[in-house]
Motif scaffolding. Structure first.
Motif, mmCIF file in Angstrom:
data_model
loop_
_atom_site.group_PDB
_atom_site.id
_atom_site.type_symbol
_atom_site.label_atom_id
_atom_site.label_comp_id
_atom_site.label_asym_id
_atom_site.label_seq_id
_atom_site.Cartn_x
_atom_site.Cartn_y
_atom_site.Cartn_z
ATOM 1 N N LEU A 204 90.534 51.928 40.239
ATOM 2 C CA LEU A 204 90.598 52.197 42.114
ATOM 3 C C LEU A 204 90.414 54.095 42.464
ATOM 4 C CD1 LEU A 204 92.909 51.669 43.990
ATOM 5 C CD2 LEU A 204 94.689 53.135 42.987
ATOM 6 N N GLY A 205 89.642 53.868 43.431
ATOM 7 C CA GLY A 205 88.377 54.758 43.888
ATOM 8 C C GLY A 205 88.872 55.398 45.472
ATOM 9 N N SER A 206 90.367 54.545 46.003
ATOM 10 C CA SER A 206 90.925 55.066 47.492
ATOM 11 C C SER A 206 92.353 53.722 47.333
ATOM 12 C CB SER A 206 89.999 54.785 48.318
ATOM 13 O OG SER A 206 89.644 53.220 48.572
ATOM 14 N N VAL A 207 93.168 54.472 48.282
ATOM 15 C CA VAL A 207 94.417 53.850 48.458
ATOM 16 C C VAL A 207 94.020 53.618 50.212
ATOM 17 C CG1 VAL A 207 96.456 53.440 48.510
ATOM 18 C CG2 VAL A 207 95.138 54.424 46.705
ATOM 19 N N GLU A 208 93.769 51.857 50.394
ATOM 20 C CA GLU A 208 94.026 51.686 51.552
ATOM 21 C C GLU A 208 95.616 50.697 51.738
ATOM 22 O OE1 GLU A 208 92.035 52.459 54.012
ATOM 23 O OE2 GLU A 208 90.505 52.964 52.407
ATOM 24 N N LEU A 209 95.929 50.329 53.268
ATOM 25 C CA LEU A 209 97.416 50.202 53.223
ATOM 26 C C LEU A 209 96.923 48.371 51.966
ATOM 27 C CD1 LEU A 209 97.867 49.735 56.955
ATOM 28 C CD2 LEU A 209 99.069 51.400 55.029
ATOM 29 N N THR A 210 96.050 47.481 51.971
ATOM 30 C CA THR A 210 96.172 46.776 51.713
ATOM 31 C C THR A 210 96.116 46.822 49.594
ATOM 32 O OG1 THR A 210 93.533 46.663 51.095
ATOM 33 C CG2 THR A 210 94.826 44.967 53.087
ATOM 34 N N ASP A 211 96.054 47.845 49.554
ATOM 35 C CA ASP A 211 95.793 48.139 48.027
ATOM 36 C C ASP A 211 97.817 48.584 47.354
ATOM 37 O OD1 ASP A 211 93.559 48.548 47.096
ATOM 38 O OD2 ASP A 211 93.503 50.394 48.927
ATOM 39 N N LEU A 212 98.600 48.594 48.727
ATOM 40 C CA LEU A 212 99.720 49.364 48.728
ATOM 41 C C LEU A 212 100.874 47.552 47.769
ATOM 42 C CD1 LEU A 212 100.621 50.929 51.753
ATOM 43 C CD2 LEU A 212 100.479 52.281 49.823
ATOM 44 N N TRP A 213 100.343 46.257 48.159
ATOM 45 C CA TRP A 213 101.261 45.653 47.392
ATOM 46 C C TRP A 213 100.510 45.124 46.096
ATOM 47 C CZ3 TRP A 213 104.923 42.977 46.278
ATOM 48 C CH2 TRP A 213 104.961 41.663 45.903
ATOM 49 N N PRO A 214 99.025 45.472 45.562
ATOM 50 C CA PRO A 214 99.265 45.047 44.670
ATOM 51 C C PRO A 214 99.994 46.171 43.648
ATOM 52 C CG PRO A 214 96.930 44.747 45.936
ATOM 53 C CD PRO A 214 98.189 45.541 46.488
ATOM 54 N N LEU A 215 99.659 47.953 44.179
ATOM 55 C CA LEU A 215 100.377 48.857 43.316
ATOM 56 C C LEU A 215 102.195 48.860 43.553
ATOM 57 C CD1 LEU A 215 98.482 51.959 45.162
ATOM 58 C CD2 LEU A 215 98.297 50.613 42.448
ATOM 59 N N ALA A 216 102.980 47.799 43.961
ATOM 60 C CA ALA A 216 103.998 47.349 44.034
ATOM 61 C C ALA A 216 103.814 46.405 43.340
ATOM 62 C CB ALA A 216 104.410 47.160 45.475
ATOM 63 N N ALA A 217 102.967 45.787 42.840
ATOM 64 C CA ALA A 217 103.637 44.158 42.312
ATOM 65 C C ALA A 217 103.336 44.828 40.608
ATOM 66 C CB ALA A 217 102.868 43.718 42.316
ATOM 67 N N MET A 218 102.581 45.908 40.334
ATOM 68 C CA MET A 218 103.027 46.620 39.162
ATOM 69 C C MET A 218 103.422 47.153 38.826
ATOM 70 S SD MET A 218 99.777 49.622 38.224
ATOM 71 C CE MET A 218 98.183 49.317 37.865
ATOM 72 N N ALA A 219 103.709 48.756 39.782
ATOM 73 C CA ALA A 219 105.848 48.820 39.251
ATOM 74 C C ALA A 219 106.621 48.441 38.820
ATOM 75 C CB ALA A 219 105.578 49.997 40.085
ATOM 76 N N ILE A 220 106.585 46.853 39.848
ATOM 77 C CA ILE A 220 107.954 46.272 39.593
ATOM 78 C C ILE A 220 107.842 45.174 38.293
ATOM 79 C CG2 ILE A 220 108.738 43.850 40.538
ATOM 80 C CD1 ILE A 220 108.110 45.362 43.110
ATOM 81 N N VAL A 221 106.860 44.617 38.013
ATOM 82 C CA VAL A 221 106.558 43.677 36.851
ATOM 83 C C VAL A 221 106.568 44.707 35.341
ATOM 84 C CG1 VAL A 221 105.198 42.699 35.327
ATOM 85 C CG2 VAL A 221 104.843 42.086 37.622
ATOM 86 N N ALA A 222 105.999 46.062 35.898
ATOM 87 C CA ALA A 222 105.869 46.806 34.626
ATOM 88 C C ALA A 222 107.493 47.486 34.475
ATOM 89 C CB ALA A 222 105.399 48.215 34.545
ATOM 90 N N GLN A 223 108.016 47.318 35.177
ATOM 91 C CA GLN A 223 110.199 47.906 35.137
ATOM 92 C C GLN A 223 110.211 46.396 34.099
ATOM 93 O OE1 GLN A 223 110.165 51.726 34.599
ATOM 94 N NE2 GLN A 223 113.001 50.591 35.258
ATOM 95 N N ALA A 224 110.302 45.781 35.222
ATOM 96 C CA ALA A 224 111.162 44.387 34.670
ATOM 97 C C ALA A 224 110.597 44.029 33.747
ATOM 98 C CB ALA A 224 110.635 43.458 35.945
ATOM 99 N N VAL A 225 109.352 44.207 33.122
ATOM 100 C CA VAL A 225 109.251 43.756 32.097
ATOM 101 C C VAL A 225 109.420 44.984 30.253
ATOM 102 C CG1 VAL A 225 107.233 43.557 29.501
ATOM 103 C CG2 VAL A 225 107.157 42.736 31.553
ATOM 104 N N ASN A 226 110.378 46.007 30.619
ATOM 105 C CA ASN A 226 110.991 47.493 30.652
ATOM 106 C C ASN A 226 112.101 46.962 30.634
ATOM 107 O OD1 ASN A 226 112.112 49.720 30.317
ATOM 108 N ND2 ASN A 226 110.060 50.235 29.556
ATOM 109 N N THR A 227 112.496 46.715 31.094
ATOM 110 C CA THR A 227 114.145 46.480 30.911
ATOM 111 C C THR A 227 114.526 44.906 30.294
ATOM 112 O OG1 THR A 227 114.402 47.470 33.384
ATOM 113 C CG2 THR A 227 116.108 46.659 32.965
ATOM 114 N N GLY A 228 114.117 44.074 30.563
ATOM 115 C CA GLY A 228 114.436 43.044 29.860
ATOM 116 C C GLY A 228 113.945 43.365 28.776
#
Length: 416
Positions: free
Chosen positions: A137-161
């Motif tokens: 990741l070299g920069s953050v654009e608006l198009t990067d927000l969804w992939p980053l959110a997906a990463m965070a959500i999946v990480a938390q879902a797996v951790n919690t489960g």
């Protein structure tokens, strides 16, 4: 393996086998390995955050997502998972508070946490790529927000489960541990991990070093706030144990304190039977203040201070753990009194204040293998909080009774 941990060990082993196979397959397909010294520094950074970036005063909040997300966006998911899993495996082995003072429990948590970390980061990395994220990741654009959110959500879902399954197999009350603050708080630190990756990937060593220094100060401050706020109160390693300390504080009557003790014990242990017993000073009797069996409160009573297993504990001033009553030593079986119920597991811990046994706490279960050495340590820490609370409540009762006697004496004198 003690029966207390058989189900947990089987679950952890299966989890580790699955995570290990996935990680091996991913590692075989990548050649982007960092230098050994970089990987070692990353492991140290993870261990530092595990040790100091944890707060239990406000609901078990951890800063572990900072290095995890940062490494995911710097290296491949497989490399990030291998680095973070190494730290996750090491930490329970030297942090006795986290492992509740039990070597067996420490080994299980090490195996489980490493496997959980691998699954969490590999799944998060896969979600990031599937959503259109790019490495590094070299920069953050608006198009990067969804992939980053997906990463965070999946990480938390797996951790919690995975953690939910761990607590279920450990026979603990999941709802009392996995509260919303625990489940959602990790998201707060995701942006810091993203920023760390950006500074590292864009080749700005001075800015990255400054960021690392700021995070170092922040982590230590985050930790010191919790330590300073709880230094006078906190006696145990677990968040629920600290909450119990706060709940026990301030009870002015033994009966009021007894109800609080029962409530807090329910949040820490599974039991079919609970005892809160006082040793009456100078009377050589055990005063059963709370005796609950199968959810039914039994009437209070007294016994000789030498009676049964409680008498054994008072005499020796030592805690007692019986993981399987059918295999208990003969001297304990002979000492026990008939209760008319089946007994499988027993913990009895003395309440000691100023070197004197002032009472007892006991949890019992009809099934064998319910309690282990880790549970005994936890009960001892609870007892360390209860003992001074009992002394305070007794002192207040004595003072209040003395005041009432003075008032009664004054009333009688005025009538005469």
């Amino acid at each position: 393996m003690a029966s207390r941990y058989r189900a947990l060990a089987a679950y952890s082993a299966l989890l580790a086998a699955g995570a290990g196979a996935w990680l091996a397959a991913e590692l075989s397909a990548t050649s982007a390995f960092p230098p050994a010294w970089v990987a070692a520094l990353a492991v140290v950074a993870c261990l530092f955050v595990f040790q100091f970036g944890l707060a239990t005063r406000i609901g078990l909040i951890s800063m572990e997502r900072v290095p995890q997300i940062g490494l995911l966006l710097v290296f491949s998911p497989a490399v990030a998972a291998a680095i973070c899993a190494t730290a996750s495996f090491i930490w329970p082995l030297f942090n006795r508070a986290y492992s509740q003072g039990s070597t067996t429990f420490a080994a299980l948590r090490a195996l489980h946490n490493a496997a959980m970390t691998v699954l969490m980061l590999l799944a998060a990395g896969a979600a990031y790529s599937a959503a259109g994220g790019h490495y590094p990741l070299g920069s953050v654009e608006l198009t990067d927000l969804w992939p980053l959110a997906a990463m965070a959500i999946v990480a938390q879902a797996v951790n919690t489960g995975v953690m939910t399954l761990f607590f279920l197999f450990d026979r603990r009350d999941v709802r009392s541990v996995l509260k919303p603050a625990y489940v959602l708080s990790d998201f707060v630190f995701v942006p810091a991990g993203v920023l760390a990756a950006l500074l590292y990937n864009t080749g700005r060593p001075a800015l990255f070093a400054l960021f690392a220094l700021v995070m170092l100060v922040f982590v230590l401050s985050f930790n010191s706030i919790g330590v300073a706020a709880t230094a006078a109160e906190r006696r145990g390693p677990m968040a629920k144990l600290f909450e119990s300390s706060r709940a026990l504080h301030g009870a002015r009557r033994i009966d009021e304190l007894a109800e609080r003790i029962l409530t807090e014990t329910r949040t820490l242990f599974r039991f079919d039977e609970f005892y809160f017993v006082l040793v009456e000073p100078g009377q050589q009797i055990l005063d059963f203040r709370v005796h609950e069996r199968g959810g039914v409160r039994l009437p209070g009573r007294t016994k000789s201070v030498n009676a049964g297993l409680f008498g054994w504990t008072v005499e020796r001033r030592e805690p007692l753990l019986i993981e399987d009553w059918s295999r208990a030593p003969p001297e304990l079986r002979q000492r026990a009194e008939a209760t008319g119920k089946e007994t499988g597991s027993v913990i009895v811990v003395p309440l000691i204040e100023n070197g004197v046994v002032t009472g007892l706490l006991s949890v019992q279960h009809t099934a064998p293998g319910v309690y282990s050495l880790a549970d005994l340590h936890l009960m001892q820490q609870l007892a360390a909080q209860v003992a001074p609370a009992v002394a305070d409540a007794r002192a207040f009762e004595d003072l209040e009774d003395y005041r009432l006697r003075l008032e009664l004496y004054g009333d009688r004198k005025s009538v005469v």
